[in-house]
Design an enzyme around this catalytic site. Structure first.
Site, mmCIF file in Angstrom:
data_model
loop_
_atom_site.group_PDB
_atom_site.id
_atom_site.type_symbol
_atom_site.label_atom_id
_atom_site.label_comp_id
_atom_site.label_asym_id
_atom_site.label_seq_id
_atom_site.Cartn_x
_atom_site.Cartn_y
_atom_site.Cartn_z
ATOM 1 N N TYR A 1 14.127 -3.124 14.636
ATOM 2 C CA TYR A 1 14.152 -3.185 13.182
ATOM 3 C C TYR A 1 15.402 -3.921 12.691
ATOM 4 C CZ TYR A 1 13.926 -1.452 8.339
ATOM 5 O OH TYR A 1 13.862 -1.355 6.966
ATOM 6 N N SER B 1 0.796 -1.222 0.000
ATOM 7 C CA SER B 1 0.000 0.000 0.000
ATOM 8 C C SER B 1 0.832 1.276 0.000
ATOM 9 C CB SER B 1 -0.945 0.015 1.206
ATOM 10 O OG SER B 1 -0.214 0.003 2.420
#
Length: 328
Positions: A158, A18
């Protein structure tokens, strides 16, 4: 597509489609005439991406999916096979991030990054490989990061997830030695101009920004497209990542110190302090755009950041080579 390098009519699953790299990658496959199965948590943005892909010559479906949920990823694979009968390429791209010291980040937020990035990749790989084995071919592309070669402070969740993705890919290549028509590639982008930095959870107290040099997400999409056509083990996107990985390999202390200083000087804006926020970890709000506006902020491009990196390289690489030869 078992032995073909052409992507026209290839069935391609892309997670995190997206925005950012995922959306740019969907556009790239659409231009090749691929049949797309796009996944993300944001259904509205997903439909926007599909409409853009149709205008570019592709076709496909959108399947709202939280990749951290194994059942939802299984449904994503079932949707692809149910619609098109096979999966030729599976791109594990969905990712979120968190800025903060390890001891200051909420445990639930930290775990969400690992769940989405690493376990989301595991869930996708599991479904993809099962389907690939059944049909006898397939190309799995896992989007990791340059930080899988060179860690950095304030983003340990991360970094750990991306390091794990690189390790997972390496393991899978060995496990699939008995399946010569199934390939696993790892993409290692440097700092990319996407909305990731604005949307990330933040417990630092300062807005995060992309560290220069910043590269366009379309450059990563080209690399993913190339890996789909011509499988490779690992592929860096951006010379800064390749250079940093080399320094970290040859002279780890120097590489760590360089990254530490760069993060402290370039990764956080000197704006007014901000309140702690979970960002988009638990709520899939935010921009559905391909880019995050960081290239424009870097004076219209990444040349300034690249000059900085090349300057560091001019000092660091001779030291690294000297240390390597001394050790040898």
């Amino acid at each position: 597509m078992a032995r073909s390098n052409k992507l026209h009519d290839a069935v391609v699953v892309i997670t995190g489609a997206s925005s950012g790299i995922g959306r740019a990658t969907a556009h790239a496959f659409a231009r090749e005439g691929a049949a797309l199965v796009l996944a993300s948590r944001r259904e509205h943005a997903l439909q926007e991406t599909l409409q853009e892909c149709e205008r570019l010559g592709g076709r496909g479906i959108g399947v709202p999916t939280d990749v951290g949920d194994a059942d939802q990823v299984a449904r994503l694979c079932d949707s692809a096979v149910g619609r098109y009968g096979r999966v030729d390429v599976w791109v594990n791209n969905a990712a979120v991030t968190l800025f903060g010291r390890l001891e200051e980040a909420p445990r639930v937020a930290y775990e969400k990054v690992i769940q989405t990035n690493l376990l989301g990749c595991v869930n996708g790989a599991r479904e993809a490989i099962r389907q690939f084995r059944e049909q006898g071919h397939g190309r799995l592309i896992n989007v990791s990061s340059m930080v899988a070669h060179a860690g950095q402070p304030f983003t340990s969740a991360y970094v750990a997830s991306k390091w794990g993705i690189r390790g997972l890919s390496e393991c899978l290549r060995m496990e699939l030695a008995d399946a010569p028509n199934i390939h696993v590639s790892t993409i290692l982008p440097a700092s990319i101009d996407t909305p990731l930095f604005q949307l990330g959870a933040n417990y630092v107290g300062q807005p995060a920004k992309a560290m220069p040099p910043v590269y366009p997400p379309e450059k990563v999409a080209v690399a993913i497209l190339s890996a789909a056509k011509y499988p490779v083990r690992e592929l860096f996107v951006g010379n800064s990542g390749r250079m940093m990985a080399a320094i970290r390999t040859l002279v780890p202390p120097l590489g760590e110190k360089m990254m530490e200083r760069k993060v402290y000087s370039d990764h956080f804006a000197e704006d007014l302090p901000i309140e702690p926020s979970p960002g988009n970890l638990f709520d899939s709000h935010g921009s559905g755009s391909v880019r995050g506006g960081w290239l424009e902020r870097e004076h219209g491009g990444s040349s300034g950041g690249m000059s900085l990196v090349l300057g560091l390289a001019a000092v660091a690489l001779p030291l690294a080579l000297y240390a390597y030869h001394r050790r040898a």
